[in-house]
Design an enzyme around this catalytic site. Sequence first.
Site, PDB file in Angstrom:
ATOM      1  N   SER A 105       0.819  -1.216   0.000  1.00  0.00           N
ATOM      2  CA  SER A 105       0.000   0.000   0.000  1.00  0.00           C
ATOM      3  C   SER A 105       0.848   1.260   0.000  1.00  0.00           C
ATOM      4  CB  SER A 105      -0.927   0.004   1.223  1.00  0.00           C
ATOM      5  OG  SER A 105      -1.870  -1.037   1.145  1.00  0.00           O
ATOM      6  N   THR A 160      -1.847   4.269   3.311  1.00  0.00           N
ATOM      7  CA  THR A 160      -2.579   5.001   2.271  1.00  0.00           C
ATOM      8  C   THR A 160      -2.839   6.450   2.639  1.00  0.00           C
ATOM      9  OG1 THR A 160      -3.560   2.953   1.460  1.00  0.00           O
ATOM     10  CG2 THR A 160      -4.643   4.993   0.820  1.00  0.00           C
ATOM     11  N   GLU A 284     -10.297   6.795   2.259  1.00  0.00           N
ATOM     12  CA  GLU A 284      -9.906   5.396   2.068  1.00  0.00           C
ATOM     13  C   GLU A 284     -10.856   4.459   2.790  1.00  0.00           C
ATOM     14  OE1 GLU A 284      -6.195   2.324   2.989  1.00  0.00           O
ATOM     15  OE2 GLU A 284      -6.707   3.919   4.413  1.00  0.00           O
ATOM     16  N   ASP A 289      -9.125  -4.373   2.343  1.00  0.00           N
ATOM     17  CA  ASP A 289      -7.814  -5.014   2.348  1.00  0.00           C
ATOM     18  C   ASP A 289      -7.665  -5.991   3.503  1.00  0.00           C
ATOM     19  OD1 ASP A 289      -4.843  -5.141   1.694  1.00  0.00           O
ATOM     20  OD2 ASP A 289      -4.740  -4.255   3.682  1.00  0.00           O
ATOM     21  N   HIS A 427      -1.023  -9.669  -1.081  1.00  0.00           N
ATOM     22  CA  HIS A 427      -1.470  -8.889  -2.228  1.00  0.00           C
ATOM     23  C   HIS A 427      -1.222  -9.659  -3.521  1.00  0.00           C
ATOM     24  CE1 HIS A 427      -0.541  -4.976   0.238  1.00  0.00           C
ATOM     25  NE2 HIS A 427      -1.507  -5.700   0.767  1.00  0.00           N
TER      26      HIS A 427
END
Length: 576
Positions: A105, A160, A284, A289, A427
């Site tokens: 991220s 983020t 965000e 996630d 990820h």
Amino acid sequence: MKKSLKQIMGSGLAISLLALNVAGVASAAETTPTTVPAEQPQSKNLIVLIGDGMGPAEVTAARYYSKKFLNKDRLELDGGYYVGKATTYSQPGPYTTESGAVTDSAAAATAFSTGNKTYNNAISVSNGDVAKPYASIIEAAMKQGKATGLVSTDNITGATPAVWASHVRQRGNQNAIATQYLASGVNVIFGGGKTNFVAKDEKGKRTDKNIIPDYEAKGFKTAFDKAGLDAIPATADHALGLFAMNEIPYVLDRDANTPSLPQMTQKALDILSQNKDGFVLLVEQGRIDHAGHANDLPANIQEMLELDATFKTLVDFAKKDGNTSVVVSADHETGGLSLGINNVYELNVDLFNKQKHSYEYLDAILKTAQTADDVRKIVADNVGFTDLSDEEIALILKGDGSSYGRAGGYNAVVSKRLAIGWTGHGHTGVDVGVWAYGPIASLVKGDIDNTDIAKSGAKVIGADLTAATKELQDKYLYPLFKVTRDNKTMFTAKSLAEALDIQVVWDEATKSVTLSKDSQKLSVLVETGAITENGSASTLVGNVDNGKLYLPLEAFNKLTGKTMTWDSINERIVKN
């Protein structure tokens, strides 16, 4: 036989003192963005909405849920706003052997906030032994007099949001990020992560210092629950809302005291829109996630739906305002979600709404289970499955072999029954979608890279990323460093010297390194660390570690004639 330093450096055991760059790392010439500000800004306001971990399959799963249980044929995102897709790769970095094909991220967010690629873990700094800061759209917008805000369901000092208003080499330095926010000029900061506003010292030990009063002293209105958020007036120039000690609970687990992402976002819009010069807002949905990492699809879907509701809040504002651009994307996909498994052409959408709470809520309860009957009751109460097999019970009791333990085993059982799969807990490198409204839509259309979001965002509001970045780079450096046993901070001689335009010469005959700038010269005997200054013995001492020479900051001050200081909390050199 004792090897010479040249032999040691040539053996591959360490980076050469004279090496310019590690493989794959950008050179110093690549640390300044090429963005050119728009001659005529097309929007006064810019809003960036990020679904952390939101890949194509996550969007599709939420759409299936919406059709089945909400009687909606499409998501809000589906209303003509989809414009294309973005690549997400990062760069190889100095701390790992990762190629950068799969981003984290921090690197991804640095890309879409500053327009620059970097390595995984970096928070708006460049690659290399001596990193340089990159300015974000938010930092550039402040130069225009715009108001700015950060809103997240994650820890607000998470990667983020952090890249928009702070700079550190390692994303885990979240206390430094919280401190930098205070000086950043950001107007609105809403999210979780209160724990990082109760500071720790540089060794990680908890201290008595609480920086929340520092925010209040600078005029921030503070809130710690929904009632507190509601009480903040739109006329508040600065607001800090910390609604959980860590991440804000999943939608499935929240109580009425915790504000939703649309509620936090609306309050941010109310405050920021008071500024006549406009604003830039980052929002965000961070827990898509987290649910993806844990392989919890029901929780993931609810977070996705909250992002979708937040998008409606933002677009409704933009349409009414008439001078706002909105862009939506993701930093990466998380978990490798597949909608369908085991060569069976089916998806059990009718089970997508059965789960009452997320794995996070269930984790402590599952840890108390002693028998198969305990597991059966816990699962029946939470998701309604009353026919667990012996194999499923065994998996839950044993755990899935990951750090999620029994909760991971539970998620694996639920996923199989939903007929969905995951490639793992990390990820993936797939492209992510891009949605947009307003003038920015034409700039991010088609196949783009994540850096194009920053470049287009800056262009559409007329912000100058280049000038803002230069201002930061004139002030700070973020070097690799080491702390010796006697608690002295030392810096890599070659790389920092180059960053400061200091000439470095290796003398094989004397086994010494000479650093010179203008009339100043320091020579270091690398085998002993002894230093001479303009030919005279110095009290300064160098240090060789694994074939790499380190020097104290005082040595560089003598060479440059500056009084640079080391900011240990933020792990950066202050140049002036």
